[in-house]
Design a protein around this motif. Structure first.
Motif, PDB file in Angstrom:
ATOM      1  N   VAL A  19      16.183  -2.827 -11.154  1.00 18.11           N
ATOM      2  CA  VAL A  19      16.096  -2.789  -9.686  1.00 18.11           C
ATOM      3  C   VAL A  19      15.381  -1.482  -9.114  1.00 18.11           C
ATOM      4  O   VAL A  19      14.220  -1.653  -8.255  1.00 18.11           O
ATOM      5  CB  VAL A  19      17.541  -2.655  -8.945  1.00 18.11           C
ATOM      6  N   PHE A  20      15.831  -0.351  -9.334  1.00 15.36           N
ATOM      7  CA  PHE A  20      14.973   0.673  -8.891  1.00 15.36           C
ATOM      8  C   PHE A  20      13.635   0.918  -9.355  1.00 15.36           C
ATOM      9  O   PHE A  20      12.764   1.463  -8.753  1.00 15.36           O
ATOM     10  CB  PHE A  20      15.787   2.198  -9.236  1.00 15.36           C
ATOM     11  N   GLY A  21      13.519   0.371 -10.804  1.00 21.68           N
ATOM     12  CA  GLY A  21      12.276   0.479 -11.236  1.00 21.68           C
ATOM     13  C   GLY A  21      11.253  -0.525 -10.387  1.00 21.68           C
ATOM     14  O   GLY A  21      10.030  -0.080 -10.124  1.00 21.68           O
ATOM     15  N   ILE A  22      11.731  -1.605 -10.229  1.00 21.46           N
ATOM     16  CA  ILE A  22      10.657  -2.625  -9.410  1.00 21.46           C
ATOM     17  C   ILE A  22      10.598  -2.214  -7.883  1.00 21.46           C
ATOM     18  O   ILE A  22       9.508  -2.175  -7.377  1.00 21.46           O
ATOM     19  CB  ILE A  22      11.527  -3.904  -9.474  1.00 21.46           C
ATOM     20  N   VAL A  23      11.397  -1.526  -7.276  1.00 19.88           N
ATOM     21  CA  VAL A  23      11.407  -0.963  -5.927  1.00 19.88           C
ATOM     22  C   VAL A  23      10.297   0.340  -5.950  1.00 19.88           C
ATOM     23  O   VAL A  23       9.732   0.339  -5.240  1.00 19.88           O
ATOM     24  CB  VAL A  23      12.862  -0.269  -5.167  1.00 19.88           C
ATOM     25  N   ILE A  24      10.545   1.155  -6.713  1.00 23.10           N
ATOM     26  CA  ILE A  24       9.622   2.289  -7.270  1.00 23.10           C
ATOM     27  C   ILE A  24       8.404   1.848  -7.528  1.00 23.10           C
ATOM     28  O   ILE A  24       7.123   2.601  -7.108  1.00 23.10           O
ATOM     29  CB  ILE A  24      10.395   3.390  -7.959  1.00 23.10           C
ATOM     30  N   GLY A  25       8.299   0.907  -8.361  1.00 25.45           N
ATOM     31  CA  GLY A  25       7.136   0.588  -9.060  1.00 25.45           C
ATOM     32  C   GLY A  25       6.122  -0.180  -7.933  1.00 25.45           C
ATOM     33  O   GLY A  25       5.050  -0.243  -7.856  1.00 25.45           O
ATOM     34  N   THR A  26       6.838  -1.166  -6.838  1.00 22.44           N
ATOM     35  CA  THR A  26       6.016  -1.857  -6.200  1.00 22.44           C
ATOM     36  C   THR A  26       5.933  -1.003  -4.854  1.00 22.44           C
ATOM     37  O   THR A  26       4.718  -1.239  -4.505  1.00 22.44           O
ATOM     38  CB  THR A  26       6.821  -3.237  -5.563  1.00 22.44           C
ATOM     39  N   ILE A  27       6.718  -0.665  -4.108  1.00 25.75           N
ATOM     40  CA  ILE A  27       6.432  -0.039  -2.850  1.00 25.75           C
ATOM     41  C   ILE A  27       6.604   1.529  -2.978  1.00 25.75           C
ATOM     42  O   ILE A  27       6.182   2.044  -1.963  1.00 25.75           O
ATOM     43  CB  ILE A  27       7.590  -0.429  -1.577  1.00 25.75           C
ATOM     44  N   GLY A  28       6.811   1.879  -3.981  1.00 30.00           N
ATOM     45  CA  GLY A  28       6.680   3.389  -4.195  1.00 30.00           C
ATOM     46  C   GLY A  28       5.082   4.133  -4.126  1.00 30.00           C
ATOM     47  O   GLY A  28       5.010   5.187  -3.845  1.00 30.00           O
ATOM     48  N   TRP A  29       4.437   3.137  -4.365  1.00 33.09           N
ATOM     49  CA  TRP A  29       2.945   3.759  -4.408  1.00 33.09           C
ATOM     50  C   TRP A  29       2.627   3.895  -2.740  1.00 33.09           C
ATOM     51  O   TRP A  29       1.825   4.688  -2.469  1.00 33.09           O
ATOM     52  CB  TRP A  29       2.022   2.451  -4.676  1.00 33.09           C
ATOM     53  N   LEU A  30       3.288   3.315  -1.898  1.00 30.50           N
ATOM     54  CA  LEU A  30       2.947   3.512  -0.275  1.00 30.50           C
ATOM     55  C   LEU A  30       3.890   4.487   0.291  1.00 30.50           C
ATOM     56  O   LEU A  30       3.394   4.896   1.444  1.00 30.50           O
ATOM     57  CB  LEU A  30       3.249   2.086   0.331  1.00 30.50           C
ATOM     58  N   MET A  31       4.785   5.084  -0.337  1.00 32.11           N
ATOM     59  CA  MET A  31       5.623   6.015   0.102  1.00 32.11           C
ATOM     60  C   MET A  31       5.133   7.400  -0.182  1.00 32.11           C
ATOM     61  O   MET A  31       4.689   7.704  -1.298  1.00 32.11           O
ATOM     62  CB  MET A  31       6.993   5.629  -0.377  1.00 32.11           C
ATOM     63  N   PRO A  32       5.779   8.203   0.527  1.00 28.07           N
ATOM     64  CA  PRO A  32       5.428   9.818   0.330  1.00 28.07           C
ATOM     65  C   PRO A  32       5.853  10.191  -0.948  1.00 28.07           C
ATOM     66  O   PRO A  32       7.096   9.581  -1.415  1.00 28.07           O
ATOM     67  CB  PRO A  32       5.676  10.460   1.638  1.00 28.07           C
ATOM     68  N   PRO A  33       5.610  11.288  -1.579  1.00 26.52           N
ATOM     69  CA  PRO A  33       6.146  11.662  -2.934  1.00 26.52           C
ATOM     70  C   PRO A  33       7.631  12.050  -2.356  1.00 26.52           C
ATOM     71  O   PRO A  33       8.439  11.775  -3.425  1.00 26.52           O
ATOM     72  CB  PRO A  33       5.315  12.960  -3.298  1.00 26.52           C
ATOM     73  N   HIS A  34       8.054  12.767  -1.404  1.00 25.51           N
ATOM     74  CA  HIS A  34       9.320  13.171  -1.268  1.00 25.51           C
ATOM     75  C   HIS A  34      10.166  11.873  -1.291  1.00 25.51           C
ATOM     76  O   HIS A  34      11.413  12.067  -1.795  1.00 25.51           O
ATOM     77  CB  HIS A  34       9.513  13.810   0.192  1.00 25.51           C
ATOM     78  N   TRP A  35      10.085  10.706  -0.594  1.00 26.34           N
ATOM     79  CA  TRP A  35      10.767   9.515  -0.491  1.00 26.34           C
ATOM     80  C   TRP A  35      10.786   9.012  -1.849  1.00 26.34           C
ATOM     81  O   TRP A  35      12.065   8.436  -2.359  1.00 26.34           O
ATOM     82  CB  TRP A  35      10.492   8.572   0.509  1.00 26.34           C
ATOM     83  N   ARG A  36       9.880   9.024  -2.648  1.00 34.28           N
ATOM     84  CA  ARG A  36       9.998   8.587  -4.256  1.00 34.28           C
ATOM     85  C   ARG A  36      10.925   9.249  -4.994  1.00 34.28           C
ATOM     86  O   ARG A  36      11.591   8.607  -5.745  1.00 34.28           O
ATOM     87  CB  ARG A  36       8.525   8.609  -4.840  1.00 34.28           C
TER      88      ARG A  36
END
Length: 75
Positions: A19-36
């Motif tokens: 679950v976290f891998g999918i979330v970070i892998g898909t929308i993580g690219w659009l998030m600032p590094p702090h939120w990742r």
């Protein structure tokens, strides 16, 4: 009983990782590094909570006041 708890925890670990891998892998690219990094820390906390609830394992930090004020390496 220990084996059953371990298998249940391992299944929960796999689910949380997916679950976290999918979330970070898909929308993580659009998030600032702090939120990742916040999401990655949440993954770790979720796994620690699963470990506490399912396997009844917990941890405690003792002696934190003995660390020096500046930077240090703790082994």
């Amino acid at each position: 009983m220990v084996l059953l708890r371990s298998v249940i925890f391992f299944a929960g670990l796999i689910v949380s990782t997916v679950v976290f891998g999918i979330v970070i892998g898909t929308i993580g690219w659009l998030m600032p590094p702090h939120w990742r990094s916040v999401l990655a820390a949440m993954w770790g906390l979720v796994n620690l909570k699963l470990l506490k609830w399912i396997c009844a394992l917990d941890y405690a930090v003792r002696g934190r006041d003995n660390f020096p004020q500046g930077s240090c390496i703790v082994l």
